[in-house]
Design a protein around this motif. Sequence first.
Motif, PDB file in Angstrom:
ATOM      1  N   PHE A 181     -18.484   9.438  31.090  1.00  0.00           N
ATOM      2  CA  PHE A 181     -19.541  10.241  31.705  1.00  0.00           C
ATOM      3  C   PHE A 181     -19.571  11.623  31.070  1.00  0.00           C
ATOM      4  O   PHE A 181     -18.577  12.098  30.524  1.00  0.00           O
ATOM      5  N   ALA A 182     -20.739  12.221  31.141  1.00  0.00           N
ATOM      6  CA  ALA A 182     -21.000  13.482  30.439  1.00  0.00           C
ATOM      7  C   ALA A 182     -21.193  14.629  31.423  1.00  0.00           C
ATOM      8  O   ALA A 182     -21.481  14.418  32.602  1.00  0.00           O
ATOM      9  N   THR A 183     -21.063  15.824  30.906  1.00  0.00           N
ATOM     10  CA  THR A 183     -21.366  17.016  31.681  1.00  0.00           C
ATOM     11  C   THR A 183     -22.878  17.077  31.909  1.00  0.00           C
ATOM     12  O   THR A 183     -23.665  16.469  31.176  1.00  0.00           O
ATOM     13  N   LYS A 184     -23.276  17.803  32.936  1.00  0.00           N
ATOM     14  CA  LYS A 184     -24.694  17.961  33.248  1.00  0.00           C
ATOM     15  C   LYS A 184     -25.421  18.515  32.024  1.00  0.00           C
ATOM     16  O   LYS A 184     -24.963  19.481  31.406  1.00  0.00           O
ATOM     17  N   ASN A 185     -26.504  17.853  31.655  1.00  0.00           N
ATOM     18  CA  ASN A 185     -27.319  18.209  30.488  1.00  0.00           C
ATOM     19  C   ASN A 185     -26.525  18.190  29.192  1.00  0.00           C
ATOM     20  O   ASN A 185     -26.916  18.796  28.210  1.00  0.00           O
ATOM     21  N   ARG A 186     -25.387  17.534  29.215  1.00  0.00           N
ATOM     22  CA  ARG A 186     -24.486  17.421  28.064  1.00  0.00           C
ATOM     23  C   ARG A 186     -24.097  18.790  27.488  1.00  0.00           C
ATOM     24  O   ARG A 186     -23.909  18.957  26.282  1.00  0.00           O
ATOM     25  N   CYS A 187     -23.974  19.754  28.374  1.00  0.00           N
ATOM     26  CA  CYS A 187     -23.545  21.089  27.943  1.00  0.00           C
ATOM     27  C   CYS A 187     -22.069  21.034  27.562  1.00  0.00           C
ATOM     28  O   CYS A 187     -21.282  20.342  28.189  1.00  0.00           O
ATOM     29  N   LYS A 188     -21.706  21.767  26.554  1.00  0.00           N
ATOM     30  CA  LYS A 188     -20.340  21.773  26.028  1.00  0.00           C
ATOM     31  C   LYS A 188     -19.487  22.737  26.843  1.00  0.00           C
ATOM     32  O   LYS A 188     -19.234  23.860  26.428  1.00  0.00           O
ATOM     33  N   THR A 189     -19.056  22.255  28.013  1.00  0.00           N
ATOM     34  CA  THR A 189     -18.360  23.126  28.966  1.00  0.00           C
ATOM     35  C   THR A 189     -16.912  22.736  29.225  1.00  0.00           C
ATOM     36  O   THR A 189     -16.240  23.398  30.011  1.00  0.00           O
ATOM     37  N   ILE A 190     -16.427  21.682  28.578  1.00  0.00           N
ATOM     38  CA  ILE A 190     -15.014  21.303  28.727  1.00  0.00           C
ATOM     39  C   ILE A 190     -14.265  21.934  27.562  1.00  0.00           C
ATOM     40  O   ILE A 190     -14.321  21.452  26.438  1.00  0.00           O
ATOM     41  N   THR A 191     -13.593  23.020  27.838  1.00  0.00           N
ATOM     42  CA  THR A 191     -12.943  23.779  26.774  1.00  0.00           C
ATOM     43  C   THR A 191     -11.669  23.092  26.308  1.00  0.00           C
ATOM     44  O   THR A 191     -10.930  22.500  27.102  1.00  0.00           O
ATOM     45  N   GLU A 192     -11.423  23.190  25.023  1.00  0.00           N
ATOM     46  CA  GLU A 192     -10.204  22.630  24.426  1.00  0.00           C
ATOM     47  C   GLU A 192      -8.951  23.238  25.068  1.00  0.00           C
ATOM     48  O   GLU A 192      -7.954  22.546  25.285  1.00  0.00           O
ATOM     49  N   ALA A 193      -9.035  24.508  25.407  1.00  0.00           N
ATOM     50  CA  ALA A 193      -7.875  25.211  25.956  1.00  0.00           C
ATOM     51  C   ALA A 193      -7.422  24.649  27.302  1.00  0.00           C
ATOM     52  O   ALA A 193      -6.249  24.751  27.647  1.00  0.00           O
ATOM     53  N   HIS A 194      -8.339  24.041  28.060  1.00  0.00           N
ATOM     54  CA  HIS A 194      -7.993  23.600  29.408  1.00  0.00           C
ATOM     55  C   HIS A 194      -8.274  22.124  29.675  1.00  0.00           C
ATOM     56  O   HIS A 194      -8.144  21.678  30.816  1.00  0.00           O
ATOM     57  N   CYS A 195      -8.649  21.378  28.640  1.00  0.00           N
ATOM     58  CA  CYS A 195      -8.973  19.963  28.868  1.00  0.00           C
ATOM     59  C   CYS A 195      -7.764  19.177  29.366  1.00  0.00           C
ATOM     60  O   CYS A 195      -7.909  18.286  30.213  1.00  0.00           O
ATOM     61  N   GLU A 196      -6.560  19.498  28.904  1.00  0.00           N
ATOM     62  CA  GLU A 196      -5.370  18.764  29.359  1.00  0.00           C
ATOM     63  C   GLU A 196      -5.141  18.949  30.855  1.00  0.00           C
ATOM     64  O   GLU A 196      -4.716  18.005  31.537  1.00  0.00           O
ATOM     65  N   GLU A 197      -5.439  20.129  31.369  1.00  0.00           N
ATOM     66  CA  GLU A 197      -5.309  20.359  32.812  1.00  0.00           C
ATOM     67  C   GLU A 197      -6.317  19.514  33.584  1.00  0.00           C
ATOM     68  O   GLU A 197      -5.989  18.959  34.645  1.00  0.00           O
TER      69      GLU A 197
END
Length: 147
Positions: free
Chosen positions: A12-28
């Motif tokens: 599944f994707a973020t709303k409007n496929r905005c790039k909002t999942i940051t690399e710095a915090h994706c593991e959390e």
Amino acid sequence: MSYRQIFYQIIFATKNRCKTITEAHCEELYKYIWGIVKNKKCSLYRINGIEDHIHIFSDLHPSTSLADYIRDIKSSSSIWMKSNGLFPEFRGWQESYGAFTYSIKERDIIINYVRNQKEHHKNEPFYDEYKRLLIEHGVEFDEKYLL
């Protein structure tokens, strides 16, 4: 005792496929989702993604419907992401999702596929990947809803 083996790759994707999942915090984020999966009595085999979508490869416990499982993952993670300050641009998940079943023989292949998402998306955009998976799995779709 009931026995089952139900493997799903869920995308599944973020709303409007905005790039909002940051690399710095994706593991959390992935660890948080892992907790949701465990609470649903499911097993997480792999989770990964890029800035605008995630892949979850897990089994599905027979007491849980697929729709409820995904709804709980998306709603809980959305609340967590909006409230913790780690994803300030995140506005939510898209309503839709893809869920594809796999056999035990394909398990390691899909685990590696999900593991290598960041590398994979250097060559195939999300739209193309999602459309390809729908076609490979024989899922009928209306292209206007893929945008």
